[in-house]
Design a protein around this motif. Structure first.
Motif, mmCIF file in Angstrom:
data_model
loop_
_atom_site.group_PDB
_atom_site.id
_atom_site.type_symbol
_atom_site.label_atom_id
_atom_site.label_comp_id
_atom_site.label_asym_id
_atom_site.label_seq_id
_atom_site.Cartn_x
_atom_site.Cartn_y
_atom_site.Cartn_z
ATOM 1 N N VAL A 93 -14.210 -4.147 0.381
ATOM 2 C CA VAL A 93 -13.062 -3.985 1.261
ATOM 3 C C VAL A 93 -11.741 -4.237 0.535
ATOM 4 C CG1 VAL A 93 -13.201 -6.356 2.145
ATOM 5 C CG2 VAL A 93 -12.101 -4.576 3.518
ATOM 6 N N LEU A 94 -11.703 -5.209 -0.376
ATOM 7 C CA LEU A 94 -10.444 -5.480 -1.071
ATOM 8 C C LEU A 94 -10.074 -4.328 -2.006
ATOM 9 C CD1 LEU A 94 -10.655 -9.295 -1.845
ATOM 10 C CD2 LEU A 94 -9.601 -8.123 0.099
ATOM 11 N N ALA A 95 -11.072 -3.741 -2.670
ATOM 12 C CA ALA A 95 -10.801 -2.578 -3.516
ATOM 13 C C ALA A 95 -10.301 -1.411 -2.669
ATOM 14 C CB ALA A 95 -12.056 -2.185 -4.287
ATOM 15 N N ALA A 96 -10.916 -1.221 -1.504
ATOM 16 C CA ALA A 96 -10.482 -0.143 -0.615
ATOM 17 C C ALA A 96 -9.049 -0.369 -0.160
ATOM 18 C CB ALA A 96 -11.414 -0.055 0.584
ATOM 19 N N LEU A 97 -8.713 -1.604 0.178
ATOM 20 C CA LEU A 97 -7.355 -1.909 0.624
ATOM 21 C C LEU A 97 -6.343 -1.683 -0.494
ATOM 22 C CD1 LEU A 97 -8.332 -5.013 2.688
ATOM 23 C CD2 LEU A 97 -7.030 -3.092 3.624
ATOM 24 N N ARG A 98 -6.677 -2.080 -1.710
ATOM 25 C CA ARG A 98 -5.761 -1.817 -2.834
ATOM 26 C C ARG A 98 -5.565 -0.313 -3.024
ATOM 27 N NH1 ARG A 98 -9.192 -5.783 -5.227
ATOM 28 N NH2 ARG A 98 -8.203 -7.857 -5.195
ATOM 29 N N SER A 99 -6.650 0.448 -2.875
ATOM 30 C CA SER A 99 -6.555 1.902 -3.038
ATOM 31 C C SER A 99 -5.730 2.553 -1.935
ATOM 32 C CB SER A 99 -7.964 2.520 -3.047
ATOM 33 O OG SER A 99 -8.710 2.070 -4.158
ATOM 34 N N SER A 100 -5.605 1.872 -0.803
ATOM 35 C CA SER A 100 -4.868 2.450 0.331
ATOM 36 C C SER A 100 -3.365 2.273 0.212
ATOM 37 C CB SER A 100 -5.346 1.809 1.645
ATOM 38 O OG SER A 100 -4.834 0.489 1.799
ATOM 39 N N LEU A 101 -2.902 1.412 -0.697
ATOM 40 C CA LEU A 101 -1.476 1.082 -0.730
ATOM 41 C C LEU A 101 -0.570 2.276 -1.049
ATOM 42 C CD1 LEU A 101 -1.499 -2.465 -2.379
ATOM 43 C CD2 LEU A 101 -1.293 -1.857 0.046
ATOM 44 N N PRO A 102 -0.923 3.159 -1.994
ATOM 45 C CA PRO A 102 -0.049 4.317 -2.213
ATOM 46 C C PRO A 102 0.125 5.189 -0.969
ATOM 47 C CG PRO A 102 -1.512 4.036 -4.083
ATOM 48 C CD PRO A 102 -1.996 3.104 -3.020
ATOM 49 N N THR A 103 -0.940 5.338 -0.185
ATOM 50 C CA THR A 103 -0.823 6.111 1.052
ATOM 51 C C THR A 103 0.033 5.372 2.064
ATOM 52 O OG1 THR A 103 -2.979 7.120 0.669
ATOM 53 C CG2 THR A 103 -2.108 7.235 2.898
ATOM 54 N N TRP A 141 -4.227 -8.857 5.451
ATOM 55 C CA TRP A 141 -4.956 -8.170 4.382
ATOM 56 C C TRP A 141 -4.074 -7.862 3.186
ATOM 57 C CZ3 TRP A 141 -9.892 -8.625 4.071
ATOM 58 C CH2 TRP A 141 -10.629 -8.846 5.241
ATOM 59 N N LEU A 142 -2.781 -7.642 3.396
ATOM 60 C CA LEU A 142 -1.886 -7.501 2.249
ATOM 61 C C LEU A 142 -1.868 -8.782 1.418
ATOM 62 C CD1 LEU A 142 1.057 -5.590 3.964
ATOM 63 C CD2 LEU A 142 -0.337 -4.717 2.073
ATOM 64 N N ALA A 143 -1.887 -9.915 2.090
ATOM 65 C CA ALA A 143 -1.947 -11.177 1.360
ATOM 66 C C ALA A 143 -3.260 -11.301 0.599
ATOM 67 C CB ALA A 143 -1.783 -12.344 2.328
ATOM 68 N N GLU A 144 -4.348 -10.847 1.182
ATOM 69 C CA GLU A 144 -5.653 -10.939 0.533
ATOM 70 C C GLU A 144 -5.703 -10.147 -0.764
ATOM 71 O OE1 GLU A 144 -8.671 -12.571 1.274
ATOM 72 O OE2 GLU A 144 -7.321 -13.765 2.532
ATOM 73 N N VAL A 145 -4.961 -9.034 -0.840
ATOM 74 C CA VAL A 145 -4.969 -8.234 -2.076
ATOM 75 C C VAL A 145 -3.813 -8.595 -2.997
ATOM 76 C CG1 VAL A 145 -6.182 -6.337 -0.961
ATOM 77 C CG2 VAL A 145 -3.678 -6.289 -1.054
ATOM 78 N N GLY A 146 -3.088 -9.657 -2.669
ATOM 79 C CA GLY A 146 -2.042 -10.153 -3.557
ATOM 80 C C GLY A 146 -0.685 -9.531 -3.372
ATOM 81 N N ALA A 147 -0.504 -8.695 -2.344
ATOM 82 C CA ALA A 147 0.802 -8.083 -2.073
ATOM 83 C C ALA A 147 1.591 -9.040 -1.178
ATOM 84 C CB ALA A 147 0.622 -6.719 -1.415
ATOM 85 N N LEU A 148 2.018 -10.160 -1.749
ATOM 86 C CA LEU A 148 2.534 -11.266 -0.948
ATOM 87 C C LEU A 148 3.880 -10.945 -0.305
ATOM 88 C CD1 LEU A 148 1.516 -14.311 -3.169
ATOM 89 C CD2 LEU A 148 0.263 -13.223 -1.298
#
Length: 315
Positions: free
Chosen positions: A181-191, A256-263
């Motif tokens: 899920v964290l990899a998927a969330l990181r991949s979603s950021l450009p969209t 979830w942004l916090a979980e992927v480090g996008a603080l």
């Protein structure tokens, strides 16, 4: 530390997808963020305001989340009632089927249903179809609900639901690659960044030229409409649905942004959640000036969120 929200929310398609994916599913809160819904707002001329991106709808969001999570499925729609029910019957023999949109006004198992189409979209998980009825989980709080086939088909074929086509369903879910899920969330950021910038050009169904406004401009216009006086339909939509689901989306995005480090992005989304959530009382209590002023504060944050998401993407 502010605890994450847990409780009732109109997360019908995210909860339905979680049920279909079963033990391999992430939390519905993560699915909701993966759909892209928190990243914008839209106000299209003649339509209702929504706190999701311009041109976005749940059907598009489901496709996005399913792909990011490494799954594929068979999506079908259209045909006549007999064909659709036959497809559903066959598909349900192999596993649960994600069905929607259906018109929530025609879901007669719900005690508050008026039995009239109202165009409000909803998603359910069909478990079985026999000769007379359909068995399904309704994430609105009705496990193992049943409806006569004709009644279910009427809700599934409502002409007032604009998202997707009639008799849309997704079945035969298969994992095609591993994606936590964290990899998927990181991949979603450009969209997410593109949604915040005005929408994905390949999927947008409305735009400024079509009378549509997105993100901060949409919220600013909504504040002006509020001060001028909302019609009853728009007021009911905001007070009963749009504000609370929009707030939950932003709260989950912050988590979830916090979980992927996008603080930085997480902090801004958290601020947006607090602002939008505080509009609820003003709507219900008739404190229009206060609610409109808060919406204007919210409108000013969308560019900040876009910049923070872009920074998290390294762009």
């Amino acid at each position: 530390m502010t605890p994450a929200f847990s409780g009732s929310s109109p997360y019908c398609y995210s909860n339905s997808l979680a049920m279909v994916l079963g033990a391999d599913s992430p939390a519905p809160s993560a699915i909701e963020v993966l759909t892209g819904s928190p990243f914008g707002a839209q106000l299209v001329e003649g339509g209702l305001p929504h706190f999701d991106p311009l041109g976005w709808d749940p059907d598009l969001g489901l496709d996005q989340a399913i792909d990011l999570l490494g799954w594929t499925c068979q999506r079908t729609s259209g045909g006549d009632v007999t064909e659709a029910i036959d497809r559903l019957r066959q598909a349900s023999k192999s596993g649960p089927v994600l069905v929607g949109p259906v018109d929530i006004g025609l879901l007669l198992h719900q005690p508050w249903s008026a039995g009239e189409a109202n165009g409000s979209d909803h998603w359910v998980v069909v478990l079985d179809v026999d000769d007379e009825k359909i068995l399904f989980h309704d994430p609105d709080g009705f496990p193992f609900a049943t409806l006569p086939i004709g009644a279910f088909a009427a809700a599934w074929n409502s002409q007032l639901v604009e998202c997707a086509g009639p008799f849309t369903m997704r079945s035969d879910f298969r994992r095609v690659r591993q994606a936590d899920v964290l990899a998927a969330l990181r991949s979603s950021l450009p969209t997410a960044q593109r949604w915040l910038a005005g929408g994905r050009q390949d999927v947008r169904r409305a735009g400024p030229g079509d009378g549509g406004l997105g993100a901060g401009a949409a919220v600013e216009r909504l504040a002006a409409h509020m001060l001028a006086g909302l019609d009853d339909r728009t007021h009911r939509h905001l007070a009963g649905f749009a504000v609370r689901v929009g707030t939950r989306r932003l709260s989950d995005a912050s988590l979830w942004l916090a979980e992927v480090g996008a603080l930085d992005a997480a902090e801004i989304a958290g601020l947006q959640a607090r602002l939008l959530g505080s509009v609820q009382y003003g709507l219900v209590a008739g404190e229009t000036q206060t609610a409109a002023a808060t919406l204007r504060q919210l409108a000013a944050t969308y560019d900040d969120l876009r910049a923070a998401v872009a920074a998290a993407c390294g762009t």
